[in-house]
Design a protein around this motif. Sequence first.
Motif, PDB file in Angstrom:
ATOM      1  N   LEU A   1       0.812  -1.216   0.000  1.00  0.00           N
ATOM      2  CA  LEU A   1       0.000   0.000   0.000  1.00  0.00           C
ATOM      3  C   LEU A   1       0.850   1.273   0.000  1.00  0.00           C
ATOM      4  CD1 LEU A   1      -2.767   1.325  -0.018  1.00  0.00           C
ATOM      5  CD2 LEU A   1      -2.845   1.070   2.480  1.00  0.00           C
ATOM      6  N   PRO A   2       1.963   1.331   0.763  1.00  0.00           N
ATOM      7  CA  PRO A   2       2.788   2.550   0.702  1.00  0.00           C
ATOM      8  C   PRO A   2       3.286   2.864  -0.718  1.00  0.00           C
ATOM      9  CG  PRO A   2       3.390   1.250   2.618  1.00  0.00           C
ATOM     10  CD  PRO A   2       2.462   0.402   1.790  1.00  0.00           C
ATOM     11  N   GLN A   3       3.651   1.825  -1.484  1.00  0.00           N
ATOM     12  CA  GLN A   3       4.077   2.057  -2.871  1.00  0.00           C
ATOM     13  C   GLN A   3       2.914   2.526  -3.730  1.00  0.00           C
ATOM     14  OE1 GLN A   3       5.038  -0.601  -0.969  1.00  0.00           O
ATOM     15  NE2 GLN A   3       6.834  -1.602  -1.839  1.00  0.00           N
ATOM     16  N   LEU A   4       1.725   1.958  -3.504  1.00  0.00           N
ATOM     17  CA  LEU A   4       0.554   2.374  -4.267  1.00  0.00           C
ATOM     18  C   LEU A   4       0.185   3.819  -3.944  1.00  0.00           C
ATOM     19  CD1 LEU A   4      -1.663  -0.841  -3.980  1.00  0.00           C
ATOM     20  CD2 LEU A   4      -0.261  -0.118  -5.924  1.00  0.00           C
ATOM     21  N   GLN A   5       0.313   4.202  -2.686  1.00  0.00           N
ATOM     22  CA  GLN A   5       0.027   5.588  -2.314  1.00  0.00           C
ATOM     23  C   GLN A   5       0.982   6.552  -3.015  1.00  0.00           C
ATOM     24  OE1 GLN A   5       0.329   5.024   1.938  1.00  0.00           O
ATOM     25  NE2 GLN A   5      -1.892   5.006   2.220  1.00  0.00           N
ATOM     26  N   GLN A   6       2.206   6.114  -3.247  1.00  0.00           N
ATOM     27  CA  GLN A   6       3.164   6.949  -3.977  1.00  0.00           C
ATOM     28  C   GLN A   6       2.820   7.009  -5.461  1.00  0.00           C
ATOM     29  OE1 GLN A   6       7.198   5.644  -3.219  1.00  0.00           O
ATOM     30  NE2 GLN A   6       6.888   5.628  -1.002  1.00  0.00           N
ATOM     31  N   ASP A   7       2.328   5.903  -6.010  1.00  0.00           N
ATOM     32  CA  ASP A   7       1.984   5.858  -7.439  1.00  0.00           C
ATOM     33  C   ASP A   7       0.715   6.641  -7.741  1.00  0.00           C
ATOM     34  OD1 ASP A   7       4.171   4.266  -7.725  1.00  0.00           O
ATOM     35  OD2 ASP A   7       3.110   2.504  -8.473  1.00  0.00           O
ATOM     36  N   PHE A   8      -0.261   6.572  -6.828  1.00  0.00           N
ATOM     37  CA  PHE A   8      -1.558   7.224  -7.064  1.00  0.00           C
ATOM     38  C   PHE A   8      -1.513   8.679  -6.586  1.00  0.00           C
ATOM     39  CE2 PHE A   8      -3.512   2.751  -6.671  1.00  0.00           C
ATOM     40  CZ  PHE A   8      -3.396   2.548  -8.036  1.00  0.00           C
ATOM     41  N   VAL A   9      -0.730   9.477  -7.273  1.00  0.00           N
ATOM     42  CA  VAL A   9      -0.647  10.907  -6.981  1.00  0.00           C
ATOM     43  C   VAL A   9      -1.491  11.647  -8.013  1.00  0.00           C
ATOM     44  CG1 VAL A   9       0.859  12.919  -6.832  1.00  0.00           C
ATOM     45  CG2 VAL A   9       1.634  10.698  -5.941  1.00  0.00           C
ATOM     46  N   PHE A  10      -2.462  12.395  -7.568  1.00  0.00           N
ATOM     47  CA  PHE A  10      -3.366  13.095  -8.478  1.00  0.00           C
ATOM     48  C   PHE A  10      -2.675  14.307  -9.100  1.00  0.00           C
ATOM     49  CE2 PHE A  10      -6.189  10.990  -5.431  1.00  0.00           C
ATOM     50  CZ  PHE A  10      -7.083  10.366  -6.299  1.00  0.00           C
ATOM     51  N   PRO A  11      -3.080  14.674 -10.298  1.00  0.00           N
ATOM     52  CA  PRO A  11      -2.533  15.893 -10.899  1.00  0.00           C
ATOM     53  C   PRO A  11      -2.975  17.128 -10.122  1.00  0.00           C
ATOM     54  CG  PRO A  11      -4.338  15.012 -12.236  1.00  0.00           C
ATOM     55  CD  PRO A  11      -4.036  13.977 -11.194  1.00  0.00           C
ATOM     56  N   GLU A  12      -2.203  18.165 -10.229  1.00  0.00           N
ATOM     57  CA  GLU A  12      -2.470  19.403  -9.497  1.00  0.00           C
ATOM     58  C   GLU A  12      -3.840  19.974  -9.844  1.00  0.00           C
ATOM     59  OE1 GLU A  12      -0.572  23.925  -9.059  1.00  0.00           O
ATOM     60  OE2 GLU A  12       0.425  22.391 -10.273  1.00  0.00           O
TER      61      GLU A  12
END
Length: 319
Positions: A158-169
């Motif tokens: 999950l920590p890696q997924l949280q890093q991957d799922f970054v929304f655009p500004e």
Amino acid sequence: MIIVMMTSGLGNQMYQYGMYKLLSLTYPDTEIKADITRFRLYSAHQGFELKRIFEHPGSPFHLEIADNREIFRTGGGIPIWSDSRLMQKLERFRVWYNRKADAVSRRLGTYRIIDESILCDQCRYNEAVFQKLTHLDVRKDWSVRGYWENENYYKAILPQLQQDFVFPEIRDEKNREAAEQIRDSASVSIHVRRGDYVGSQFDILTMDYYKRAVAWIREHTEGDRFFLFSDDREYAGEAFSWLDHKEIISHNRGGDSFRDMQLMSMCRHNIIANSTFSTWAGLLNQNPGRRVVYPDRYTRSGDRRTRDFEGWQAMEVEL
């Protein structure tokens, strides 16, 4: 090569990306790709969204897409090779053929298919399936199909997924204003999904659920400003007339719908629906001390859920 099927709405695509990520980390020297061909004919909600939303400069998100030849090679089924009228006419035959091909390949071992819908009861966690997925003979090709919603499939990464799922500004005025209000208050998101849920097996969350969830949040947190996210603004206004200190957010439509997930994930606490969409909002919420209230069942037939995450609180759904 391992190919992971992608299908359905954004929340489900994110779970399937979780399986793609797990396999990529488990087998770093093996080609892992995604099959997105189903979106050529079956565009649930906004169609395939992962790359459009999460693949942008500064994000580690990465997804390799398989071509038709690779999909046929790994799974033995005929892919949806186009969105043409001919493909639509042939779809019934394609589905029939693929079911027959799958049945034969399982008996003969011709193709190596891991299908959660067959091996798991209602897509619940199955340790045997997980062990098989993490101990593949990568000298062979594999086709991996399923939804992979149970946290046991993705909790460790999950920590890696949280890093991957970054929304655009956020750039538009309405959402920037909403984001500012959320950041500057003891904010609590409430997801009220109507639309395709009304009258379906997922239409189970009554106002009793939301009232008890709000009471629990008020008792256990400092949350005092509520942001209602709904695709039915009129219903939300009338049904939640009892709730003070609320804002209704319903302007994100079509290709901008993902902004609701982004804004919900920014709230200090969350009250989610029986929806993968708001579940991911809770999973992406990294505010210190955040609490997430979720329904203990997802459908009329039951489908009980237990979320084993710190700060997550199950709330009974009474039918």
